[in-house]
Design a protein around this motif. Structure first.
Motif, short mmCIF file in Angstrom:
data_model
loop_
_atom_site.label_atom_id
_atom_site.label_comp_id
_atom_site.label_asym_id
_atom_site.label_seq_id
_atom_site.Cartn_x
_atom_site.Cartn_y
_atom_site.Cartn_z
N ARG A 4 0.84 -1.19 0.00
CA ARG A 4 0.00 0.00 0.00
C ARG A 4 0.87 1.23 0.00
NH1 ARG A 4 -3.72 -1.00 4.95
NH2 ARG A 4 -4.23 -3.13 4.45
N SER A 5 0.48 2.20 -0.77
CA SER A 5 1.17 3.49 -0.79
C SER A 5 0.73 4.28 0.44
CB SER A 5 0.82 4.25 -2.06
OG SER A 5 1.48 5.50 -2.07
N LEU A 6 1.71 4.79 1.19
CA LEU A 6 1.41 5.63 2.35
C LEU A 6 1.60 7.10 2.00
CD1 LEU A 6 3.08 3.51 5.17
CD2 LEU A 6 0.68 3.51 4.46
N LEU A 7 2.65 7.38 1.27
CA LEU A 7 2.95 8.71 0.75
C LEU A 7 3.51 8.50 -0.65
CD1 LEU A 7 4.74 10.16 3.91
CD2 LEU A 7 2.46 10.76 3.12
N SER A 8 3.89 9.58 -1.32
CA SER A 8 4.39 9.42 -2.69
C SER A 8 5.67 8.59 -2.74
CB SER A 8 4.62 10.78 -3.34
OG SER A 8 5.66 11.47 -2.70
N GLN A 9 6.48 8.61 -1.71
CA GLN A 9 7.73 7.84 -1.72
C GLN A 9 7.84 6.96 -0.48
OE1 GLN A 9 11.06 10.44 -2.41
NE2 GLN A 9 10.25 11.15 -4.33
N LYS A 10 6.70 6.45 -0.01
CA LYS A 10 6.68 5.56 1.15
C LYS A 10 5.60 4.52 0.94
CE LYS A 10 6.56 5.51 6.19
NZ LYS A 10 6.56 6.35 7.40
N ALA A 11 5.97 3.25 1.14
CA ALA A 11 5.01 2.16 0.94
C ALA A 11 5.10 1.17 2.08
CB ALA A 11 5.27 1.46 -0.39
N LEU A 12 3.98 0.51 2.34
CA LEU A 12 3.86 -0.50 3.38
C LEU A 12 3.73 -1.87 2.74
CD1 LEU A 12 3.22 -1.50 6.32
CD2 LEU A 12 0.81 -1.02 5.78
N HIS A 13 4.57 -2.80 3.16
CA HIS A 13 4.45 -4.21 2.78
C HIS A 13 3.55 -4.83 3.85
CE1 HIS A 13 5.77 -8.46 2.45
NE2 HIS A 13 5.73 -8.16 1.16
N VAL A 14 2.30 -5.06 3.50
CA VAL A 14 1.27 -5.41 4.48
C VAL A 14 1.59 -6.70 5.24
CG1 VAL A 14 -1.18 -5.98 4.78
CG2 VAL A 14 -0.49 -4.15 3.22
N GLU A 15 2.03 -7.75 4.55
CA GLU A 15 2.26 -9.04 5.21
C GLU A 15 3.33 -8.96 6.30
OE1 GLU A 15 0.44 -10.02 1.28
OE2 GLU A 15 2.02 -8.69 1.90
N SER A 16 4.38 -8.19 6.07
CA SER A 16 5.49 -8.13 7.04
C SER A 16 5.37 -6.93 7.99
CB SER A 16 6.83 -8.06 6.31
OG SER A 16 6.94 -6.83 5.60
N GLY A 17 4.62 -5.91 7.59
CA GLY A 17 4.55 -4.68 8.38
C GLY A 17 5.69 -3.72 8.12
N VAL A 18 6.56 -4.07 7.18
CA VAL A 18 7.72 -3.24 6.84
C VAL A 18 7.29 -2.06 5.98
CG1 VAL A 18 9.83 -3.22 5.42
CG2 VAL A 18 9.44 -5.07 7.05
N THR A 19 7.85 -0.87 6.25
CA THR A 19 7.68 0.26 5.36
C THR A 19 9.03 0.57 4.73
OG1 THR A 19 8.05 1.96 7.04
CG2 THR A 19 5.78 1.27 6.67
N LEU A 20 8.99 1.04 3.51
CA LEU A 20 10.19 1.45 2.79
C LEU A 20 9.91 2.84 2.25
CD1 LEU A 20 13.00 0.38 1.88
CD2 LEU A 20 11.91 -0.28 -0.28
N SER A 21 10.84 3.76 2.52
CA SER A 21 10.63 5.13 2.07
C SER A 21 11.94 5.76 1.63
CB SER A 21 10.00 5.97 3.19
OG SER A 21 10.83 6.00 4.32
N SER A 22 11.80 6.76 0.80
CA SER A 22 12.96 7.50 0.34
C SER A 22 13.53 8.29 1.51
CB SER A 22 12.56 8.45 -0.78
OG SER A 22 13.67 9.21 -1.20
N ALA A 23 14.85 8.29 1.61
CA ALA A 23 15.54 9.06 2.65
C ALA A 23 16.63 9.88 1.98
CB ALA A 23 16.12 8.14 3.72
N GLY A 24 16.32 10.43 0.82
CA GLY A 24 17.29 11.18 0.04
C GLY A 24 17.56 10.48 -1.27
N ARG A 25 18.42 11.07 -2.07
CA ARG A 25 18.70 10.53 -3.41
C ARG A 25 19.39 9.17 -3.37
NH1 ARG A 25 17.60 9.57 -8.39
NH2 ARG A 25 19.35 9.54 -9.79
N GLU A 26 20.21 8.92 -2.35
CA GLU A 26 21.03 7.70 -2.33
C GLU A 26 20.70 6.73 -1.21
OE1 GLU A 26 25.03 9.18 -2.36
OE2 GLU A 26 24.86 9.94 -4.40
N ASP A 27 19.60 6.95 -0.51
CA ASP A 27 19.24 6.07 0.61
C ASP A 27 17.75 5.82 0.67
OD1 ASP A 27 21.79 5.69 2.13
OD2 ASP A 27 21.70 7.87 2.24
#
Length: 96
Positions: A4-27
């Motif tokens: 699921r998209s949480l913000l334009s550059q942040k998403a939630l992997h529902v099964e694991s509960g992990v979120t992944l988001s941009s933290a700058g150009r290289e991270d």
């Protein structure tokens, strides 16, 4: 795959509960339960190259990621990258 998209550059992997988001150009910031793992990323056109540690540990505590997350790290990131219409690539680096 349930992402699921949480913000334009942040998403939630529902099964694991992990979120992944941009933290700058290289991270990217991988988060779970208030803990964070910063992941280096090289962005290209329609691809993202993630540099993962061979033995991932949370940046804030130094503790190892839970086995159910660490063992599925590539799969989790892949599902989110594909959701963002990106082709993921991975490089694993040994500590030290």
């Amino acid at each position: 795959m349930t992402v699921r998209s949480l913000l334009s550059q942040k998403a939630l992997h529902v099964e694991s509960g992990v979120t992944l988001s941009s933290a700058g150009r290289e991270d990217m910031a991988l988060e779970l339960g208030g803990h964070v793992l910063m992941i280096a990323v090289d962005r290209g056109q329609h691809r993202m190259r993630f540099t993962l540690p061979a033995a991932p540990r949370w940046d804030d505590t130094g503790e190892a990621l839970p086995p159910e997350v660490a063992g599925e790290l590539r799969a989790i990131i892949t599902e989110i990258a594909v959701f963002w219409e990106q082709q993921p690539e991975f490089e694993v680096v040994e500590p030290g």
